[in-house]
Design a protein around this motif. Structure first.
Motif, short mmCIF file in Angstrom:
data_model
loop_
_atom_site.label_atom_id
_atom_site.label_comp_id
_atom_site.label_asym_id
_atom_site.label_seq_id
_atom_site.Cartn_x
_atom_site.Cartn_y
_atom_site.Cartn_z
N GLY A 30 44.79 29.73 55.78
CA GLY A 30 45.43 28.47 55.45
C GLY A 30 46.45 28.54 54.35
N ALA A 31 46.81 29.75 53.92
CA ALA A 31 47.80 29.91 52.86
C ALA A 31 49.22 29.92 53.45
CB ALA A 31 47.55 31.20 52.09
N LEU A 32 50.21 29.73 52.59
CA LEU A 32 51.61 29.83 52.95
C LEU A 32 52.19 31.08 52.30
CD1 LEU A 32 50.95 26.68 53.19
CD2 LEU A 32 53.42 26.35 52.95
N ILE A 33 52.94 31.85 53.08
CA ILE A 33 53.52 33.10 52.58
C ILE A 33 55.03 33.01 52.63
CG2 ILE A 33 53.78 35.58 52.98
CD1 ILE A 33 51.07 34.88 51.87
N TYR A 34 55.66 33.14 51.47
CA TYR A 34 57.11 33.14 51.36
C TYR A 34 57.61 34.60 51.33
CZ TYR A 34 56.79 28.20 50.17
OH TYR A 34 56.55 26.85 50.19
N GLY A 63 42.18 45.70 43.17
CA GLY A 63 41.51 45.18 41.98
C GLY A 63 41.79 43.73 41.69
N GLY A 64 41.97 42.89 42.73
CA GLY A 64 42.08 41.46 42.49
C GLY A 64 43.48 40.92 42.36
N GLN A 65 44.51 41.78 42.33
CA GLN A 65 45.88 41.31 42.21
C GLN A 65 46.49 41.15 43.60
OE1 GLN A 65 48.46 43.97 40.07
NE2 GLN A 65 49.95 42.36 39.61
N PHE A 66 47.06 39.98 43.89
CA PHE A 66 47.70 39.77 45.18
C PHE A 66 48.88 40.72 45.34
CE2 PHE A 66 46.16 35.19 44.70
CZ PHE A 66 45.04 35.41 45.50
N SER A 67 48.99 41.32 46.53
CA SER A 67 50.06 42.27 46.79
C SER A 67 50.24 42.42 48.29
CB SER A 67 49.74 43.63 46.15
OG SER A 67 48.74 44.31 46.91
N LEU A 68 51.02 43.39 48.69
CA LEU A 68 51.22 43.67 50.11
C LEU A 68 49.97 44.25 50.76
CD1 LEU A 68 53.46 43.54 52.28
CD2 LEU A 68 54.13 45.86 51.63
N SER A 69 48.97 44.59 49.99
CA SER A 69 47.70 45.06 50.54
C SER A 69 46.99 43.90 51.23
CB SER A 69 46.80 45.61 49.41
OG SER A 69 45.48 45.75 49.86
N PRO A 70 46.77 43.98 52.55
CA PRO A 70 46.07 42.89 53.23
C PRO A 70 44.71 42.57 52.62
CG PRO A 70 47.08 44.33 54.84
CD PRO A 70 47.23 45.00 53.51
N ALA A 71 44.02 43.60 52.14
CA ALA A 71 42.70 43.37 51.55
C ALA A 71 42.78 42.45 50.34
CB ALA A 71 42.06 44.70 51.16
N SER A 72 43.89 42.51 49.61
CA SER A 72 44.02 41.69 48.40
C SER A 72 44.20 40.22 48.71
CB SER A 72 45.21 42.19 47.56
OG SER A 72 46.45 41.79 48.14
N LEU A 73 44.52 39.88 49.96
CA LEU A 73 44.82 38.49 50.31
C LEU A 73 43.62 37.77 50.92
CD1 LEU A 73 48.40 38.92 51.78
CD2 LEU A 73 47.67 38.71 49.40
N ARG A 74 42.49 38.44 51.01
CA ARG A 74 41.31 37.82 51.60
C ARG A 74 40.70 36.75 50.70
NH1 ARG A 74 37.78 42.96 53.15
NH2 ARG A 74 38.45 43.46 51.02
N ASP A 75 41.15 36.66 49.45
CA ASP A 75 40.64 35.63 48.53
C ASP A 75 41.55 34.41 48.45
OD1 ASP A 75 38.37 37.09 47.87
OD2 ASP A 75 39.39 38.17 46.26
N LEU A 76 42.60 34.37 49.28
CA LEU A 76 43.46 33.19 49.29
C LEU A 76 42.71 31.99 49.89
CD1 LEU A 76 46.83 34.76 50.46
CD2 LEU A 76 46.42 33.68 48.24
N HIS A 77 43.13 30.80 49.50
CA HIS A 77 42.50 29.56 49.96
C HIS A 77 43.51 28.68 50.68
CE1 HIS A 77 40.02 30.88 46.47
NE2 HIS A 77 39.04 30.53 47.27
#
Length: 224
Positions: A30-34, A63-77
């Motif tokens: 449900g997030a928006l990606i620019y 380590g919790g920082q949003f980035s191009l790593s798909p794994a890092s985006l699993r905590d988006l709301h």
């Protein structure tokens, strides 16, 4: 893409490792990606502030920082806004002009194919395998993007050019051995060696997502 604009009704950007996979995971939550071209960090920060978004790290991070790593985006709301710099997927996403743009990968191949056909109507669909970059910023062909584009073309099951047929056949040939092929391709090996095996795992999950990220008002969001 510029040469294809007069010929197509929809573009689909395919950057399996990892822009399209990252966008699928974010939009599926449900997030928006620019999308934003990689390079000018200050410009990215300003652009993010203008749309009320958080600027992702310019390099793949853990380590919790949003980035191009798909794994890092699993905590988006739902409703979160993230500006995502990338050298290929973002740059291509912004090159569509007035043509509708989707981004697809192995995770959402069928969903993106269905949405592309809906948006295109009787028009043609342009699949753009993003490729990678060598040191020095020259283009490096990427078999994972050819295979990902082929998976979407296979799902479209429509008339196609010789080039599209070759991509579809690459998918059909690769499908029985998809896991070892993607892990052993140059991009896959690079990510695994850098400690991002989870990103390859996420990219390999075929057709698990119903998200069809559509670029609207500068942001990828669920096409509905």
């Amino acid at each position: 893409m510029e040469a294809l604009r007069p010929q197509v009704a929809v573009f689909v950007i395919v950057d399996v490792l990892s822009f399209s996979t990252a966008v699928d995971i974010a939009v599926g939550r449900g997030a928006l990606i620019y999308p934003f071209p990689l390079g000018d960090h200050e410009a990215a920060r300003v652009a993010a502030a203008e749309v009320g978004a958080v600027a992702a790290a310019p390099k793949r991070a853990a380590g919790g920082q949003f980035s191009l790593s798909p794994a890092s985006l699993r905590d988006l709301h739902p409703g979160d806004r993230l500006l995502l710099p990338s050298p290929n997927g973002s740059r291509l996403s912004l090159a569509g002009g007035d043509i509708p743009v989707l981004t697809g990968c192995l995770r959402n191949a069928s969903a993106v194919a269905a949405k592309a056909r809906e948006l295109a109507g009787r028009g043609d669909i342009g699949l753009i395998p993003a490729g990678e970059r060598w040191p020095g910023d020259t283009l490096r062909p990427a078999i994972e993007d050819l295979i990902g584009a082929g998976a979407i073309i296979h799902a479209l099951d429509d008339e196609m050019t010789a080039e599209a047929r070759l991509a579809r056949d690459a998918w059909r040939s690769a499908q029985p051995d998809l896991d070892p092929l993607i892990r052993d391709c140059l991009s896959g090996r690079e990510l695994i060696e850098r400690g991002f095996k989870i990103d390859v795992d996420l990219a390999l999950a075929f057709d698990v997502s119903r998200a069809a990220p559509h670029l609207v008002d500068g942001a990828y969001q669920e096409a509905g």
